[in-house]
Each structure stands twice: as structure tokens, then as C-alpha cells.
Design an enzyme around this catalytic site. Structure first.
Site, mmCIF file in Angstrom:
data_model
loop_
_atom_site.group_PDB
_atom_site.id
_atom_site.type_symbol
_atom_site.label_atom_id
_atom_site.label_comp_id
_atom_site.label_asym_id
_atom_site.label_seq_id
_atom_site.Cartn_x
_atom_site.Cartn_y
_atom_site.Cartn_z
ATOM 1 N N VAL A 44 33.491 6.262 31.536
ATOM 2 C CA VAL A 44 32.185 6.167 30.890
ATOM 3 C C VAL A 44 31.499 4.901 31.407
ATOM 4 O O VAL A 44 32.081 3.821 31.375
ATOM 5 C CB VAL A 44 32.329 6.086 29.361
ATOM 6 N N GLY B 26 34.411 2.193 29.533
ATOM 7 C CA GLY B 26 35.749 2.559 29.099
ATOM 8 C C GLY B 26 36.136 3.869 29.749
ATOM 9 O O GLY B 26 35.328 4.505 30.418
ATOM 10 N N ASP C 60 37.899 17.502 17.925
ATOM 11 C CA ASP C 60 38.526 16.201 18.145
ATOM 12 C C ASP C 60 37.836 15.123 17.313
ATOM 13 O O ASP C 60 37.408 14.105 17.825
ATOM 14 C CB ASP C 60 38.517 15.853 19.637
ATOM 15 N N PHE D 74 38.722 12.290 29.274
ATOM 16 C CA PHE D 74 38.013 13.166 30.213
ATOM 17 C C PHE D 74 37.562 12.477 31.476
ATOM 18 O O PHE D 74 37.273 13.123 32.461
ATOM 19 C CB PHE D 74 36.779 13.758 29.534
ATOM 20 N N GLY E 101 38.203 7.520 28.898
ATOM 21 C CA GLY E 101 38.811 8.333 27.859
ATOM 22 C C GLY E 101 39.593 9.462 28.477
ATOM 23 O O GLY E 101 39.871 9.463 29.674
#
Ligand SMILES: Nc1ncnc2c1ncn2[C@@H]1O[C@H](COP(=O)(O)OP(=O)(O)O)[C@@H](O)[C@H]1O
Ligand SMILES: *[C@@H]1O[C@H](CO)[C@@H](O)[C@H](O)[C@H]1NC(C)=O
Ligand SMILES: *[C@@H]1O[C@H](CO)[C@@H](O)[C@H](O)[C@H]1NC(C)=O
Ligand SMILES: *[C@@H]1O[C@H](CO)[C@@H](O)[C@H](O)[C@H]1NC(C)=O
Ligand SMILES: *[C@@H]1O[C@H](CO)[C@@H](O)[C@H](O)[C@H]1NC(C)=O
Ligand SMILES: *[C@@H]1O[C@H](CO)[C@@H](O)[C@H](O)[C@H]1NC(C)=O
Ligand SMILES: *[C@@H]1O[C@H](CO)[C@@H](O)[C@H](O)[C@H]1NC(C)=O
Length: 662
Positions: free
Chosen positions: A369, A362, A475, A366, A364
Site C-alpha cells: 500500500v 504498509g 474480513d 494482498f 498486507g
């Protein structure tokens, strides 16, 4: 006996015949040469990064990224006669020097139709072939590769192997580098190719039996091992043209580099290659001279006493330029004091098949992954890759990490290594995966939900109070809660949100967090605190109990507001996820919802501490449902403002300051 005059005539006649033969077969006499060092080496064509150093070592690549270098004997060699391949034999000494662990990509002895090797590229192709040419039978490239990387895409099973390549870098045969000891019962002894030690290799091909033998041994081994590492029947006729060029090729990768040297070379199509004089090998230069590049991953293991916690490991890849090796050593020691484990970039590269798209779990905020399997331990991991080529803030953060080690750098990647969580993230379980065609996950039972919340809570207690310094998560949200095989939660990405803030212009500081989880005071102070984590945790409690997103993506309704409404009307459990169909513990549900509201009060001082929240969840502190919660005027407009100025009974310490402030 013939008189001298006749002999002279005879010799002249023979010479004429041989001259005639030469005309018919121009320049294609057998080749037979030996280079003991290359200092005054004539007849070599070099290209790319290849050069001959003072002292006589032939350096194919130095320690920089994305290089390739070739060195060929400049005349073609006849390798096919009639319909068969001519036997050939070669011996050479190579030396691969890598600064610190994790170099790449290797070198190869090559027999090719062209010295230019059209379409060749660096990295995994070793300068031999390229993406568009690899595997094409019209390449006419034969190579014996000495490869220091494992690229699963090329079916490589080892990061230190010898392979035979026929028009393709996907080897036809390959073996982990090693030799069979003649004395010790033929034991197989492994040889590390990038050991910075000279290693001799022999490649022999018998054109009659079509058997190819490849043998290697460190030069410190007194004699050539009798049994070859690779001995295989291979028909080279389809690969060879009548005339081919012989030489070497090598490459470095975008992140990984080594210096690849050839120290001596002997080749013959007229019997066994001449022996190399090992006493006259040129020296490989000391590494100090050119600033070597380093590719290292430093893995930070956040060892946790609380089982439910958190990030397993964070690795920082520093593809760096270091002035001195000493600087590196110091730096690693600094890190190692706190952080026990390091992984070479290479290991992570191999673990993810070179960050292959099919390994993508996936993406995100940042970066991407990837799923991987660490070769060293067999552990399944999730590797988050954050490139420093991203935002300014990211670059600066990564630069700061590097500066901890007093390092100068050009390109850095940050790789964070997490334990792989086979059950994905909590939000996928609560709401299904957005836009994915995945089968819906089974509904989480009430018991599972409470277990997850308890786990997250104790993880946060650890960050806020038990870690050596206070760590604010910044977060907390359902998509950052990852679930292991047993549905035990781990809270991901702690402290990472700092990346966002980092380097930001103070005048335009962005608020960190996710809409719906952000405490109201953040819009004023933009400063994350333990209390803002508590607010987000409160929203998470409600979200898990109700099975609704904090802000309904369709209607835009605020979950917090809705639950507050139920609270005011004295019927909290009506908010519980309807899909549970009444299968939940009413008292527990009231507790979770009430605690959610407690934590998500507008006044930061009114929220409990994380430890208190944990104690409420565990029943160690008594819930006081009658305690009135403090919502701000904005929050509580439609909730009934009677709650507004009333003090919650729970937080007397900070309550004092609240009252004083009023
Ligand atoms: N440790 C892990 N195990 C399994 N999957 C993970 C792991 N970490 C992240 N993922 C997957 O990668 C996706 C992106 O993760 P991440 O970058 O952390 O998202 P975000 O930045 O939105 O929090 C997640 O939605 C999840 O599906
Ligand atoms: C190199 O080439 C020269 C002529 O250019 C030739 O005389 C010499 O023998 C060659 N050396 C080798 C090792 O082939
Ligand atoms: C192989 O290479 C030849 C010559 O370069 C080219 O014409 C041919 O299309 C290539 N074949 C494939 C399958 O790429
Ligand atoms: C790798 O090996 C598998 C099984 O032997 C084969 O199916 C696949 O085509 C190979 N991959 C490449 C790139 O050659
Ligand atoms: C190796 O090459 C031969 C042809 O020379 C071929 O038949 C065989 O399938 C190849 N094996 C692999 C693993 O590539
Ligand atoms: C040598 O030993 C290693 C491991 O012990 C094995 O993987 C490898 O196949 C062996 N090499 C040969 C040529 O048998
Ligand atoms: C290859 O090795 C085998 C022994 O394993 C030997 O019998 C054979 O003669 C060798 N061939 C060449 C060309 O060296």
C-alpha cells in the site's frame, strides 16, 4: 582578366588546398542535410525497436512495453572547433500516438559521443542513459527531451514537458510543452505531446553566445513562433567532444507505451537548418494494424450514502492487449455505467513517485500500500498494488475482471485506490504498531471507541442490506478499520477476500478470514455469510471495549472466552480496558460487551442481523442482559455449560429453525 589557362591552374591549386585541409581534418566537414520522410533514407543507423515504415515514417518505438529505439545520422559531426562549440540548428517533426490515455515515455533529440549510448535503458531513461550512467559527466550526452511522463524522482513537475538534458535525464531546464503565439499577445498555448498530431520542433544553439533555443508548435500552426519555449545560456563545451553523433532516442515503459515517430528531420552546422516541407510529411499508420497495448485504470467508485462506509474507490489497471479498439470502447462503457471515474495508470504512477519505497504505507495480505497525491484533485490516497504475477488465484481473478470487458491480456495489475486515512488502522491505536518504532498513539477514549464501533456497524449494515446486492465483507477486523482525520472509521477491503477464494480448488478451499475472528461454522462449511461477518464484528466489539487482541499473542488466551467468563460470573464490565482507568460509561460498556457476545455466539442463527446490532448500539433496541447466550460445547467448556442449550431471546425467527433442527 586572367587567361582561361591561368584560371584553370588557379582552380586546381585551390582544389589541392581544400584536399589538403580534408586530409588534416578527415571527414569533418560541416553537416547539412534534410530528410523529408525517411523512405529512401541513406546514412541513418537504427537500432533497438527503430525502423522505417513503408510510407517513410521513422518509428522509434511501437506500442509495446519496455522498448527503446535509436536513430542516428551515421557519420559523426564536428561540433567543437578549437575551444568553442560550433553553432548548430535542427528542425524535425515528431508524432506520438498513444492508444487511450496514458502512454510513455517520450522521445529526445540527442547529440552523443557514441551511437550505441552505452548503459542506456528504457522507461524513464528514454533510451539515453541508465541507472548507472545517469548524471556522470563523462557520458557526453546532450538531449532535448519531449517527455510524456512525470517522474518526480527526476524532479519532473509535469507529465507533458520539454527539457534540456546534460549528461542526465534530470533536466537542466524544463518547461511544460507549449508555444508563444505570435499574434495573440504572445499568449502561452499548451501543446499536448502525445496528441497523435505532428508537432514540429526547432533546436538552435549559438556557439558564440552559448544560447540554446528550443521551440515547438503543432504543424497546423502556420509559421514558426518567434519566441522560443526555452531560451537559455548553456555551455555545451563540457558535454561535447570534438565529434558527436546526432539523432533521436525514445523508449516505452514496463506498463506504459506509445508509438513514437519522426516524420522529417533537417540539421545543419552551417546556418539555420533547412525548412522542412510540411506538405510531404509521411503518414503515421492507423492504429488498427498492430494490436496496440492499453494501459488504463478503471476506478470504481463505491459511492456511499452511509457516511462511514468503506472503500472509496477501486481502480483496476489493465495493462492489456486489445484486439480492436472497439472492444476497448465497449468495455469502458460497461464499466462507466456503474463506475463514474477512471484514472490513467500514469496518474497513479505519478501520484506515488513511481511506487517509490518511501511512499510505502504498509504491506498486507494482498500487496503493498502506497501513499499518493492525485494530481487531478490534490486528494491524498492510499493505493494498494496487487500484481497479477502473484498467486494463481489472483491471476485468475484479475483475468476474470478483464474478461468482463471481453479483453485479452498479458500482464495486469490491480490497483485499488482508497481515500488516505491519516490516522492509520484501528489496531495500531488499540495495541500500538507491531514492530514499529512509531511513537505510541494516544489512548482511544471510550467515546471515540463507541463512535468507531457505530461507524463500522453502519458500514456493515450498508454492505449487508442497503447495497444493491448483499456483500459479505469476509474480513472484519481491527486492522481493516481505518481512521480518518476526525477518527471517523472506514471499513476497508470489503469483498476483497473473495480474491483468496477465487480459483481455489474446491477440495482444498482455504478458509477466509483472520484467526480469532472466524466463526466456528467456517471450519465446517468454509462459506462466508452475513452471519460470519456478524461473528467477526462481535469479536471486534469485545476487542475495542477491552483493548485486547482476540487471541493474546503471548499467552494464547482467547478474549472471547474470557469475556464469556465474566458474563457468566455476572460481572461483564470487569473486562473493559484497564487503561481507561474507569473513564467510561458503565451502561454503554455493558451494552457493547453484551452485544459482542450476542454477535459471537457459535450458532449462526442465534446472532442478530447487522441492522439489529446497529439498533442495539444506537439504543433503538433494548438490550436484554438476562437473555442467555448460546455458546457451543467447545466454546463453553470452561464457561459453564448451563448456557449451552438455552435459547437466546433475541432472534425468534431463526430460533425456530434452531429448535426444529434439534
Ligand atoms: N486508506 C489507507 N490510509 C492509510 N493507510 C492505509 C490505508 N490502507 C492501508 N493502509 C496501511 O497499509 C497497511 C496494509 O494495508 P492492508 O493491505 O489493507 O493490510 P491487510 O491486508 O493486513 O488488511 C495497513 O496496515 C495500513 O497501515
Ligand atoms: C550518404 O552517404 C553517401 C555515401 O555513402 C553520400 O554519397 C551521400 O551524400 C550521403 N548523404 C547524405 C545526406 O549525407
Ligand atoms: C563515470 O563514468 C566513467 C566512465 O564510464 C567511470 O570510470 C566513472 O567511474 C563514472 N563515475 C561515476 C561517479 O560513476
Ligand atoms: C531535485 O531538486 C532538488 C532541489 O532543487 C535537489 O536538491 C535535488 O538534488 C534534485 N534531485 C535530483 C535527482 O537532481
Ligand atoms: C544547469 O547546468 C549548469 C551548467 O551548465 C549548472 O551550473 C546548473 O546548476 C544546472 N542547473 C540545473 C537545475 O541542473
Ligand atoms: C505556460 O503556461 C503554463 C501554465 O499556464 C506555465 O506552467 C508555464 O510555465 C508557461 N510556460 C512558459 C514557458 O512560460
Ligand atoms: C534565441 O532566441 C532569442 C529570442 O528569444 C534570439 O534573440 C536569439 O537569436 C535566438 N538564438 C538562436 C541561436 O536562435
Amino acid at each position: 582578366m586572367a587567361p582561361p589557362a591561368t584560371r584553370t591552374a588557379l582552380l586546381g591549386y585551390l582544389a589541392a588546398i581544400s584536399l589538403l585541409l580534408h586530409c588534416l581534418l578527415p571527414s569533418l566537414a560541416g553537416a547539412d542535410f534534410v530528410y523529408n520522410g525517411f523512405e529512401h533514407a541513406a546514412n541513418l543507423s537504427l537500432d533497438g525497436s527503430a525502423s522505417v515504415l513503408r510510407g517513410g515514417a521513422l518509428r522509434l518505438t511501437h506500442d509495446s512495453n519496455s522498448l527503446m529505439g535509436h536513430a542516428f545520422f551515421d557519420s559523426p559531426v564536428q561540433v567543437v572547433r578549437g575551444n568553442s562549440v560550433i553553432s548548430f540548428s535542427t528542425a524535425f517533426v515528431f508524432d506520438i500516438v498513444t492508444v487511450d490515455h496514458g502512454g510513455g515515455h517520450g522521445l529526445a533529440f540527442v547529440v552523443a559521443a557514441s551511437k550505441a549510448l552505452p548503459g542506456a535503458s528504457y522507461g524513464i531513461y528514454l533510451g539515453l542513459l541508465g541507472e548507472n550512467t545517469n548524471g556522470n559527466s563523462s557520458n557526453h550526452v546532450f538531449a532535448v527531451e519531449f517527455d510524456t511522463m512525470q517522474v518526480r524522482r527526476l524532479n519532473e513537475t509535469d507529465s507533458n514537458h520539454v527539457g534540456v538534458d546534460l549528461n542526465s535525464v534530470v533536466s537542466n531546464v524544463s518547461e511544460p510543452a507549449g508555444y508563444f503565439d505570435d499574434d495573440d499577445d504572445g499568449r502561452n498555448i499548451s501543446v499536448k505531446l502525445e496528441s497523435a498530431q505532428p508537432i514540429q520542433a526547432w533546436v538552435d544553439y549559438d556557439g558564440r553566445t552559448k544560447v540554446l533555443n528550443v521551440t515547438i508548435a503543432p504543424v497546423s500552426v502556420p509559421s514558426r513562433p518567434h519566441r522560443p519555449l526555452i531560451s537559455r545560456a548553456i555551455d555545451l563545451l563540457p558535454v561535447f567532444k570534438r565529434e558527436m553523433y546526432v539523432g533521436f532516442s525514445s523508449s516505452t515503459g514496463e506498463k506504459l507505451a506509445s508509438s513514437h515517430y519522426i516524420l522529417a528531420w533537417s540539421f545543419s552546422t552551417e546556418g539555420a537548418a533547412k525548412a522542412i516541407d510540411l506538405s510531404r510529411l509521411p503518414k503515421v499508420p492507423k492504429q488498427a494494424a498492430p494490436p496496440p497495448s492499453l494501459s488504463t485504470v478503471i476506478e470504481i467508485t463505491a459511492s456511499s450514502c452511509v457516511a462511514t462506509l468503506v472503500v472509496i474507490a477501486a481502480a483496476i489497471v489493465l495493462a492489456l492487449w486489445i484486439r480492436r479498439r472497439a472492444a476497448l470502447t465497449e468495455m469502458l462503457e460497461d464499466w462507466e455505467l456503474d463506475h463514474p471515474q477512471r484514472l490513467p495508470y500514469k496518474e497513479l504512477y505519478a501520484a506515488t513517485n513511481g511506487f517509490e519505497a518511501s511512499k510505502l504505507l504498509g504491506a498486507g495480505g494482498f500487496g503493498q500500500v502506497y501513499k499518493g497525491v492525485l494530481r487531478c484533485s490534490g486528494d491524498e490516497v492510499a493505493i494498494k498494488r496487487i500484481s497479477s504475477s502473484g498467486t494463481q488465484g489472483m491471476r485468475e481473478f484479475v483475468a476474470e475482471v478483464a474478461s468482463l470487458g471481453r479483453m485479452r491480456h498479458r500482464n495486469l495489475d490491480l490497483l485499488l485506490v482508497y481515500e488516505f486515512m491519516p490516522n492509520g488502522s484501528l489496531d495500531e491505536h488499540l495495541f500500538g504498531r507491531a514492530g514499529a518504532v512509531m511513537p505510541p498513539k494516544p489512548l482511544l477514549t471510550w467515546g471515540q471507541r463507541v463512535g468507531i464501533l457505530r461507524g463500522v456497524a453502519s458500514g456493515l449494515v450498508y454492505l449487508h442490506e442497503e447495497w444493491e446486492q448483499v456483500v459479505v465483507h469476509r474480513d472484519v477486523k481491527a486492522s481493516n478499520v481505518l481512521l480518518g482525520a476526525d477518527m471517523a472509521p472506514r471499513l476497508g477491503d470489503f469483498g476483497l477476500a473473495r480474491l483468496y477464494e477465487h480459483g481455489a480448488d474446491p477440495a482444498t478451499t482455504r478458509i477466509v478470514g483472520t484467526l480469532g475472528y472466524m466463526a466456528p461454522e467456517l471450519t465446517v462449511t468454509a462459506r462466508a455469510s452475513r452471519a460470519t461477518d456478524l461473528f467477526a464484528f462481535g469479536v471486534l466489539l469485545l476487542e475495542v471495549a477491552c483493548g485486547c487482541r482476540p487471541i493474546d499473542p503471548v499467552t494464547g488466551e482467547s478474549l472471547l472466552r474470557r469475556v464469556r467468563g465474566h458474563h457468566v460470573s455476572g460481572d461483564l464490565v470487569r473486562a473493559v480496558d484497564e487503561r481507561l482507568d474507569g473513564c467510561y460509561d458503565k451502561k454503554e460498556a455493558r451494552l457493547v460487551l453484551w452485544l459482542g457476545l450476542m454477535c459471537s455466539q457459535s450458532r449462526p442463527e442465534a446472532r442478530p442481523s447487522m441492522r439489529q446490532a446497529c439498533q442495539y448500539l444506537d439504543g433503538e433496541l433494548e438490550m436484554r442482559e438476562e437473555a442467555v447466550l448460546v455458546f457451543s460445547d467447545v466454546d463453553s467448556l470452561d464457561v459453564g455449560s448451563s448456557a449451552f442449550l438455552t435459547w437466546s431471546s433475541c432472534n425468534t425467527m431463526s430460533g425456530g429453525s434452531l429448535l426444529a433442527g434439534r
